[in-house]
Scaffold this motif. Sequence first.
Motif, mmCIF file in Angstrom:
data_model
loop_
_atom_site.group_PDB
_atom_site.id
_atom_site.type_symbol
_atom_site.label_atom_id
_atom_site.label_comp_id
_atom_site.label_asym_id
_atom_site.label_seq_id
_atom_site.Cartn_x
_atom_site.Cartn_y
_atom_site.Cartn_z
ATOM 1 N N HIS A 38 -18.448 -23.743 -4.501
ATOM 2 C CA HIS A 38 -17.245 -22.915 -4.370
ATOM 3 C C HIS A 38 -16.035 -23.732 -4.809
ATOM 4 O O HIS A 38 -16.066 -24.963 -4.762
ATOM 5 C CB HIS A 38 -17.080 -22.428 -2.924
ATOM 6 N N PRO A 39 -14.952 -23.069 -5.225
ATOM 7 C CA PRO A 39 -13.784 -23.791 -5.729
ATOM 8 C C PRO A 39 -13.261 -24.822 -4.719
ATOM 9 O O PRO A 39 -13.182 -24.550 -3.516
ATOM 10 C CB PRO A 39 -12.743 -22.685 -5.947
ATOM 11 N N LEU A 40 -12.892 -25.982 -5.240
ATOM 12 C CA LEU A 40 -12.339 -27.032 -4.388
ATOM 13 C C LEU A 40 -11.068 -26.585 -3.687
ATOM 14 O O LEU A 40 -10.724 -27.110 -2.626
ATOM 15 C CB LEU A 40 -12.078 -28.297 -5.200
ATOM 16 N N GLY A 49 -16.063 -26.842 -2.497
ATOM 17 C CA GLY A 49 -16.946 -27.922 -2.911
ATOM 18 C C GLY A 49 -18.393 -27.479 -3.002
ATOM 19 O O GLY A 49 -18.706 -26.292 -2.999
ATOM 20 N N THR A 50 -19.266 -28.458 -3.101
ATOM 21 C CA THR A 50 -20.696 -28.201 -3.272
ATOM 22 C C THR A 50 -21.446 -28.505 -1.993
ATOM 23 O O THR A 50 -21.329 -29.595 -1.439
ATOM 24 C CB THR A 50 -21.263 -29.063 -4.421
ATOM 25 N N LYS A 51 -22.189 -27.532 -1.532
ATOM 26 C CA LYS A 51 -23.098 -27.710 -0.399
ATOM 27 C C LYS A 51 -24.501 -27.812 -0.985
ATOM 28 O O LYS A 51 -24.820 -27.112 -1.951
ATOM 29 C CB LYS A 51 -23.029 -26.536 0.577
ATOM 30 N N SER A 52 -25.326 -28.648 -0.403
ATOM 31 C CA SER A 52 -26.663 -28.883 -0.958
ATOM 32 C C SER A 52 -27.755 -28.422 -0.012
ATOM 33 O O SER A 52 -27.675 -28.639 1.197
ATOM 34 C CB SER A 52 -26.852 -30.371 -1.251
ATOM 35 N N GLY A 53 -28.765 -27.796 -0.604
ATOM 36 C CA GLY A 53 -29.952 -27.393 0.140
ATOM 37 C C GLY A 53 -29.713 -26.227 1.079
ATOM 38 O O GLY A 53 -28.598 -25.730 1.238
ATOM 39 N N HIS A 54 -30.806 -25.791 1.702
ATOM 40 C CA HIS A 54 -30.713 -24.680 2.645
ATOM 41 C C HIS A 54 -29.774 -25.015 3.797
ATOM 42 O O HIS A 54 -29.029 -24.143 4.259
ATOM 43 C CB HIS A 54 -32.100 -24.326 3.180
#
Length: 159
Positions: A38-40, A49-54
Amino acid sequence: MPRHTDNLEVIHAAYRAFHARDLGGLLEVLDPGIEWVHPLGMAEFGLGGTKSGHAGVKQFLARVPLVLGGMRLEPREFIESGDRVVVFGVRQVTSVTGHTETLDFIHSWTMRDGRAVRMEDVFDTVLFHRLIRAEGPATDELVDDLTDSLADSLVGSAA
């Protein structure tokens, strides 16, 4: 390797899961290593930012109701090219104060082996900020009404 139409069906399934608030159904179509982007500009609300994984997707989705009163996605157009599915749509976003706005979005999904490995959400963060902070049209209309009322009072007392 899945056919392109399979990728479209996977993405349609993701939106059905969103609509039904079916987290398990959503996670089924997401690769365990998904990048949820999602946009910073939304970071100050815990939504950028970026979230990783489930676990990252769950963390993101758990944060949304703390910032917004509600949201409903309405995907309108799906475009597929290779391992990418791009979705144009609108979302009905409700602030915690109850004001609802319709905001455009673009979701870019990257697919691998029948699952989404990346989802990037593109939208106008300025409009989103205004809605979250209750600076949207409802507030503008209230200020206009108060200004008109004050002007009427001043004109009436000057007469």
